[in-house]
Scaffold this motif. Structure first.
Motif, PDB file in Angstrom:
ATOM      1  N   SER A  39       0.819  -1.346   0.001  1.00 55.82           N
ATOM      2  CA  SER A  39      -0.057  -0.167  -0.009  1.00 55.82           C
ATOM      3  C   SER A  39       0.928   1.164  -0.176  1.00 55.82           C
ATOM      4  O   SER A  39       0.405   2.302  -0.289  1.00 55.82           O
ATOM      5  CB  SER A  39      -1.159   0.154   1.040  1.00 55.82           C
ATOM      6  N   ILE A  40       2.017   1.157   0.295  1.00 53.77           N
ATOM      7  CA  ILE A  40       2.857   2.357   0.410  1.00 53.77           C
ATOM      8  C   ILE A  40       3.065   3.222  -0.872  1.00 53.77           C
ATOM      9  O   ILE A  40       3.010   4.385  -0.866  1.00 53.77           O
ATOM     10  CB  ILE A  40       4.572   1.886   0.861  1.00 53.77           C
ATOM     11  N   VAL A  41       2.681   2.708  -1.977  1.00 50.50           N
ATOM     12  CA  VAL A  41       2.960   3.437  -3.212  1.00 50.50           C
ATOM     13  C   VAL A  41       1.562   4.382  -3.462  1.00 50.50           C
ATOM     14  O   VAL A  41       1.607   5.164  -4.392  1.00 50.50           O
ATOM     15  CB  VAL A  41       3.136   2.508  -4.200  1.00 50.50           C
ATOM     16  N   THR A  47       1.977  12.110  -7.940  1.00 48.54           N
ATOM     17  CA  THR A  47       3.360  12.524  -8.289  1.00 48.54           C
ATOM     18  C   THR A  47       4.011  11.516  -9.330  1.00 48.54           C
ATOM     19  O   THR A  47       4.806  12.084 -10.279  1.00 48.54           O
ATOM     20  CB  THR A  47       4.210  12.867  -7.308  1.00 48.54           C
ATOM     21  N   LEU A  48       3.932  10.353  -9.050  1.00 52.44           N
ATOM     22  CA  LEU A  48       4.365   9.388  -9.947  1.00 52.44           C
ATOM     23  C   LEU A  48       3.765   9.602 -11.589  1.00 52.44           C
ATOM     24  O   LEU A  48       4.648   9.486 -12.611  1.00 52.44           O
ATOM     25  CB  LEU A  48       4.099   7.807  -9.612  1.00 52.44           C
ATOM     26  N   GLY A 162       1.582   1.543   5.623  1.00 56.93           N
ATOM     27  CA  GLY A 162       1.916   1.895   4.222  1.00 56.93           C
ATOM     28  C   GLY A 162       1.252   3.221   4.069  1.00 56.93           C
ATOM     29  O   GLY A 162       2.123   3.938   3.319  1.00 56.93           O
ATOM     30  N   GLN A 163      -0.071   3.246   4.179  1.00 54.38           N
ATOM     31  CA  GLN A 163      -0.739   4.581   3.907  1.00 54.38           C
ATOM     32  C   GLN A 163       0.071   5.730   4.641  1.00 54.38           C
ATOM     33  O   GLN A 163       0.077   6.626   4.044  1.00 54.38           O
ATOM     34  CB  GLN A 163      -2.179   4.395   4.426  1.00 54.38           C
ATOM     35  N   VAL A 164       0.357   5.649   5.973  1.00 53.69           N
ATOM     36  CA  VAL A 164       1.088   6.681   6.856  1.00 53.69           C
ATOM     37  C   VAL A 164       2.370   6.978   6.289  1.00 53.69           C
ATOM     38  O   VAL A 164       2.715   8.253   6.077  1.00 53.69           O
ATOM     39  CB  VAL A 164       0.863   6.349   8.178  1.00 53.69           C
ATOM     40  N   ALA A 165       2.947   5.802   6.077  1.00 53.45           N
ATOM     41  CA  ALA A 165       4.594   6.158   5.532  1.00 53.45           C
ATOM     42  C   ALA A 165       4.608   6.584   4.455  1.00 53.45           C
ATOM     43  O   ALA A 165       5.593   7.565   3.918  1.00 53.45           O
ATOM     44  CB  ALA A 165       5.313   4.752   5.961  1.00 53.45           C
ATOM     45  N   TRP A 179       8.388  10.575  -5.390  1.00 56.76           N
ATOM     46  CA  TRP A 179       7.803   9.358  -5.305  1.00 56.76           C
ATOM     47  C   TRP A 179       9.004   8.188  -5.107  1.00 56.76           C
ATOM     48  O   TRP A 179       8.722   7.270  -4.568  1.00 56.76           O
ATOM     49  CB  TRP A 179       6.871   8.733  -6.322  1.00 56.76           C
ATOM     50  N   ARG A 180       9.937   8.326  -5.464  1.00 60.84           N
ATOM     51  CA  ARG A 180      10.937   7.308  -5.530  1.00 60.84           C
ATOM     52  C   ARG A 180      11.289   6.808  -4.121  1.00 60.84           C
ATOM     53  O   ARG A 180      11.832   5.800  -3.962  1.00 60.84           O
ATOM     54  CB  ARG A 180      12.288   7.755  -6.207  1.00 60.84           C
ATOM     55  N   THR A 181      11.282   7.616  -3.082  1.00 57.93           N
ATOM     56  CA  THR A 181      11.632   7.347  -1.893  1.00 57.93           C
ATOM     57  C   THR A 181      10.807   6.216  -1.121  1.00 57.93           C
ATOM     58  O   THR A 181      11.311   5.499  -0.326  1.00 57.93           O
ATOM     59  CB  THR A 181      11.552   8.480  -0.884  1.00 57.93           C
ATOM     60  N   VAL A 182       9.597   6.189  -1.728  1.00 67.64           N
ATOM     61  CA  VAL A 182       8.741   5.011  -1.016  1.00 67.64           C
ATOM     62  C   VAL A 182       9.576   3.666  -1.559  1.00 67.64           C
ATOM     63  O   VAL A 182       8.739   2.812  -0.757  1.00 67.64           O
ATOM     64  CB  VAL A 182       7.199   5.270  -1.621  1.00 67.64           C
ATOM     65  N   PHE A 183      10.012   3.527  -2.657  1.00 63.84           N
ATOM     66  CA  PHE A 183      10.751   2.239  -2.822  1.00 63.84           C
ATOM     67  C   PHE A 183      12.236   2.387  -2.278  1.00 63.84           C
ATOM     68  O   PHE A 183      12.539   1.211  -1.515  1.00 63.84           O
ATOM     69  CB  PHE A 183      10.990   2.250  -4.359  1.00 63.84           C
TER      70      PHE A 183
END
Length: 470
Positions: A39-41, A47-48, A162-165, A179-183
């Protein structure tokens, strides 16, 4: 005469007794990363889309690629752990997951990002089934019950985290990475675990009997694939005819899988899913609860996020933080239920689903937001905090030699439930929002659908508890 020929041979590899807390921290952090990436993405999609000029279908596949690969390969990953060693497969899966996370964070376009997400999901499917096996083999008594409780809470709560992070990372925009930081956040954590893992993970038992059950793999894998793909992509593509044909074909293949597994067992082989797992006390109830409970959980998270960022006009960070009371209530129940008398434990599951249903029923009337809305989400989180109990109760009764099969089965059921929830109730929300011109309007019908599903889960688990008591 006692029959023992159907039991797999187990070879014990001498190893020092693991340090329980350290071992649990390493394997559960790996598990947490895998669940987080479901869910983090989500909150990074706007932005992606702008950065990669991705289409709607492309964005859907960025999310779905991971879920599809993860769900399809979970049971196979569990069996590979039995054959090659749980320690080895955990580290291999972690290495694949970490490398794929780096590749996702550096992806130049949406096509490559989708491909790397598929690989990331495969790494998670190799890694996560080994967590349950390591717990079952190296924890006993009250320590095992506590470990299973934390494990189940990580699985059920990781999606919300994941939603919060995701909201925090996208809003922080570290080093302009967006957006790259979520990976990329997975990479340093994965490297630390890869360094610590060989020192912490014990060389546990490995089976020498049986094999991969290739007929089972070749039947189950396409069955899950044909079920998941149309559910994930159906709404975006307008529910094409091939999607319905795919769902019908998956039903046929699931039935064929049952036939194949029975034939393998009768032939003296070791089926991909051991019949002992399904016969273990509590597994049937857990399967029902872990299909329908996560179905409502994922749909609730999906629709609530859309409502928060729709009519209530929250940004990614704000919408993520709005889930904090829900997460706190979930954790309060999920991590403390062992303190209650043991005779209450099994009845907590149907009771929890009923509490969640009551919260779903009023989610529409309080959809204007505010303290009352947050209170209702906390009630829902508390009710669904029983998900760890359902999983713990079932897996506590699964023999240690079947731990991988049991965890693979229940994790797959949870994933299928989450996908089905977003595809069905999530689609209902989108249709109602489009028809009424308001996400607030959609919350009413969605709440009723969520409540009905939670009540069916409550009834199913209550019936299973009564049958067992009888």
């Amino acid at each position: 005469m006692t029959q023992t020929t159907d039991l797999p041979k187990v070879r014990e590899t001498p190893a020092p007794r693991p340090r329980g807390t350290t071992l649990l921290a390493v394997i559960l952090l790996g598990q947490f990363m895998a669940i987080l990436d479901v869910s983090i993405v989500n909150v990074a999609l706007p932005t992606l889309r702008t950065d990669l000029h991705a289409s709607g279908a492309g964005l859907q596949l960025v999310i779905a690629g991971y879920i599809i690969s993860y769900a399809v390969l979970l049971v196979t990953g569990a069996r590979l752990g039995d054959l090659a060693g749980h320690r080895r497969m955990f580290l291999l899966g972690l290495a694949v997951f970490t490398a794929a996370s780096l590749a996702c964070g550096l992806a130049p376009g949406s096509g490559s990002l989708i491909g790397f997400r598929l690989v990331q999901g495969a790494g998670a499917a190799l890694m996560t089934p080994q967590v349950m096996s390591l717990i079952q083999h190296h924890f006993t008594g009250p320590a095992r019950v506590r470990a299973l409780g934390v494990y189940s809470s990580v699985i059920a709560g990781g999606v919300v985290a994941g939603q919060v992070a995701g909201g925090l990372l996208v809003s922080a925009d570290l080093f302009g990475a967006g957006w790259r930081t979520v990976f990329l956040v997975n990479v340093p954590i994965g490297l630390v675990l890869l360094a610590a893992g060989p020192r912490v993970l014990p060389r546990g038992e490995r089976r020498t009997g049986g094999g991969l059950d290739l007929p089972g793999v070749l039947t189950l894998t396409p069955a899950v694939l044909l079920f998941v793909v149309p559910l994930v992509l159906g709404h975006e593509l307008g529910w094409p005819a091939w999607g319905w044909a795919s769902l019908a074909a998956s039903v046929v293949l699931f039935a064929a899988f049952v036939v194949v597994e029975r034939r393998v067992a009768r032939g003296g082989g070791r089926p991909l899913l051991s019949p002992r797992v399904l016969r273990a006390p509590g597994v049937a109830a857990a399967a029902a609860g872990l299909l329908l409970g996560p179905c409502t959980w994922s749909a609730f998270l999906f629709t609530t996020t859309l409502h928060l960022q729709g009519d209530l006009r929250f940004g990614p960070l704000g919408s993520g933080l709005m889930f904090v009371p829900c997460v706190a209530a979930f954790a309060l129940v999920g991590l403390n239920w062992q303190r209650l008398p043991a005779r209450w434990h099994r009845r907590l599951v149907p009771a929890g689903f009923a509490v969640a249903a009551s919260g779903y029923l009023v989610i529409g009337p309080v959809a204007d937001g505010g303290v009352l809305y947050e209170t209702v989400t906390a009630v829902i989180g508390a009710g669904l905090g029983v998900l760890p109990i359902a999983m713990t109760v079932a897996l506590a009764n699964v023999p240690a030699e079947d731990a991988a099969d049991g965890s693979g089965l229940l994790l797959t059921v949870m994933q299928l439930g989450q996908v089905a929830g977003v595809a069905t109730i999530g689609t209902l929300f989108l249709v109602l929002a489009e028809g009424g011109g308001s996400t607030r309007h959609a919350e009413y019908g969605t709440g009723w659908a969520l409540a009905a599903t939670a009540l069916v889960a409550s009834a199913a688990t209550l019936l299973a508890v009564r049958r067992r008591a009888a």
